[in-house]
Design a protein around this motif. Sequence first.
Motif, short mmCIF file in Angstrom:
data_model
loop_
_atom_site.label_atom_id
_atom_site.label_comp_id
_atom_site.label_asym_id
_atom_site.label_seq_id
_atom_site.Cartn_x
_atom_site.Cartn_y
_atom_site.Cartn_z
N LEU A 71 49.29 30.17 13.89
CA LEU A 71 49.05 29.47 12.64
C LEU A 71 48.77 30.50 11.53
O LEU A 71 48.10 31.50 11.77
N GLU A 72 49.26 30.24 10.38
CA GLU A 72 49.01 31.14 9.26
C GLU A 72 47.91 30.56 8.39
O GLU A 72 48.04 29.44 7.87
N ALA A 73 46.82 31.30 8.26
CA ALA A 73 45.73 30.84 7.42
C ALA A 73 46.07 31.16 5.96
O ALA A 73 46.33 32.31 5.61
N VAL A 74 46.06 30.15 5.12
CA VAL A 74 46.44 30.29 3.71
C VAL A 74 45.19 30.16 2.84
O VAL A 74 44.35 29.29 3.08
N ALA A 75 45.09 31.01 1.85
CA ALA A 75 43.96 30.94 0.93
C ALA A 75 43.98 29.62 0.16
O ALA A 75 45.03 29.22 -0.36
N GLU A 76 42.82 28.96 0.08
CA GLU A 76 42.71 27.70 -0.66
C GLU A 76 41.46 27.75 -1.54
O GLU A 76 40.41 28.23 -1.12
N ASP A 77 41.61 27.23 -2.73
CA ASP A 77 40.50 27.23 -3.69
C ASP A 77 39.55 26.08 -3.36
O ASP A 77 39.59 25.01 -3.97
N ILE A 78 38.69 26.31 -2.37
CA ILE A 78 37.71 25.32 -1.93
C ILE A 78 36.33 25.87 -2.26
O ILE A 78 36.01 27.00 -1.92
N PRO A 79 35.49 25.09 -2.93
CA PRO A 79 34.14 25.57 -3.29
C PRO A 79 33.33 25.96 -2.06
O PRO A 79 33.39 25.29 -1.03
N LEU A 80 32.59 27.05 -2.18
CA LEU A 80 31.71 27.51 -1.11
C LEU A 80 30.28 27.60 -1.60
O LEU A 80 30.03 28.01 -2.74
N ASP A 81 29.34 27.23 -0.75
CA ASP A 81 27.91 27.41 -1.05
C ASP A 81 27.50 28.77 -0.50
O ASP A 81 27.14 28.91 0.67
N VAL A 100 35.52 25.30 10.81
CA VAL A 100 35.35 26.72 10.50
C VAL A 100 36.69 27.44 10.35
O VAL A 100 36.90 28.19 9.41
N HIS A 101 37.63 27.22 11.29
CA HIS A 101 38.90 27.95 11.20
C HIS A 101 40.07 27.04 11.55
O HIS A 101 39.90 26.03 12.25
N PRO A 102 41.26 27.37 11.07
CA PRO A 102 42.43 26.52 11.34
C PRO A 102 42.72 26.40 12.83
O PRO A 102 42.52 27.33 13.60
N ALA A 103 43.19 25.22 13.21
CA ALA A 103 43.57 24.93 14.59
C ALA A 103 44.54 23.77 14.54
O ALA A 103 44.66 23.10 13.50
N PRO A 104 45.25 23.51 15.63
CA PRO A 104 46.13 22.33 15.63
C PRO A 104 45.35 21.08 15.25
O PRO A 104 44.31 20.79 15.81
N GLY A 105 45.84 20.37 14.26
CA GLY A 105 45.14 19.20 13.75
C GLY A 105 44.29 19.49 12.54
O GLY A 105 43.92 18.60 11.78
N HIS A 106 43.96 20.77 12.33
CA HIS A 106 43.18 21.18 11.16
C HIS A 106 43.78 22.46 10.58
O HIS A 106 43.17 23.52 10.60
N PRO A 107 45.01 22.40 10.06
CA PRO A 107 45.67 23.61 9.58
C PRO A 107 45.13 24.15 8.25
O PRO A 107 45.34 25.30 7.92
N ASN A 108 44.44 23.30 7.51
CA ASN A 108 43.93 23.74 6.21
C ASN A 108 42.62 23.02 5.89
O ASN A 108 42.13 22.22 6.66
N GLY A 109 42.05 23.38 4.75
CA GLY A 109 40.79 22.78 4.35
C GLY A 109 39.59 23.33 5.11
O GLY A 109 38.50 22.76 5.07
N THR A 110 39.78 24.45 5.80
CA THR A 110 38.73 25.01 6.64
C THR A 110 37.92 26.08 5.88
O THR A 110 38.31 26.53 4.79
N LEU A 111 36.85 26.52 6.51
CA LEU A 111 36.03 27.58 5.93
C LEU A 111 36.85 28.86 5.77
O LEU A 111 36.74 29.56 4.76
N VAL A 112 37.69 29.17 6.75
CA VAL A 112 38.53 30.37 6.67
C VAL A 112 39.47 30.29 5.47
O VAL A 112 39.64 31.27 4.73
N ASN A 113 40.09 29.13 5.25
CA ASN A 113 40.96 28.98 4.08
C ASN A 113 40.20 29.25 2.79
O ASN A 113 40.71 29.91 1.88
#
Length: 304
Positions: A71-81, A100-113
């Motif tokens: 899976l390729e982790a892509v940068a996403e502009d998600i607010p972080l505390d 926390v990190h991308p996985a099958p079923g959760h490719p984006n919107g993660t902390l890593v993104n």
Amino acid sequence: MNQFEFTVSEEQAQTRVDKLLTELMDDVSRSQIQLWIKEGHVTLNNESVKSNYKVEEADHLTVTIPEAVELEAVAEDIPLDVVYEDEDVIVINKPRGMVVHPAPGHPNGTLVNALLHHCSDLPGINGVIRPGIVHRIDKDTSGLLMVAKNDKAHESLVDQLKAKTTKRLYQTIVHGVIPHEHGTVDAPIGRDKRDRQSMAVTDDNGREAVTHFTVIETFEKYSYITCQLETGRTHQIRVHMKYIGHPVAGDPKYGPKKTLDIKGQALHASVLGFTHPRTGEEMVFEAPMPEDMKVLLKKLQDSR
């Protein structure tokens, strides 16, 4: 591609093919087996098969495991505390519901993104999927995580986790009234043989797991406690509290259905401490309990 072959014994006959393969193949979940069957990677006597087929003695099963797709982790502009940040480490207060990190079923919107957008040069020591990630907390657990911003910091923080010198304190509300103020659960945790997507206390394949807890307040049917991790196994607090008969409130996997009204388990990583990898300074961070847990706790206090 890896290929595995099995011949059904007399004892294994009349077992669903997905259930049998889950029992035969270590660390492969039943849902993964079902997906492989659906995609045609499992054959029975050289023909396609359905998950619910009940095998017969001398049936020949072949499992061809497909090559893993990175899976390729892509940068996403998600607010972080961001609780703390310097050139070596960043401490994040993760909200409940964030993976926390991308996985099958959760490719984006993660902390890593989110981190890849916030820090463009995170180290790749853990692979593309988990750059800089030192430890994890579950999707529906909120609280503090430390992330390394370079390889030396990553190595130092991982070593501290292995040496059990980090401080990780959790706040949680559990079912039942715990009758004593302090306790320690020292019970090995491994994959649950009956449900490969869950963990359980087990001597067969378990690894050392130690959780210390302190009772802060008790109510008619619940207890508010803090848990300090000595080790960091998957779902450790959730599994240990279930094991001693006090599952975490709101836990959809290990707790009862009749529980407190909260989306996800009432579990919050409130304190995180470690030695700074560059300066050697002892650092301790705290994150306040999330609002929904505060509301639950207030309701329990008011109901007495």
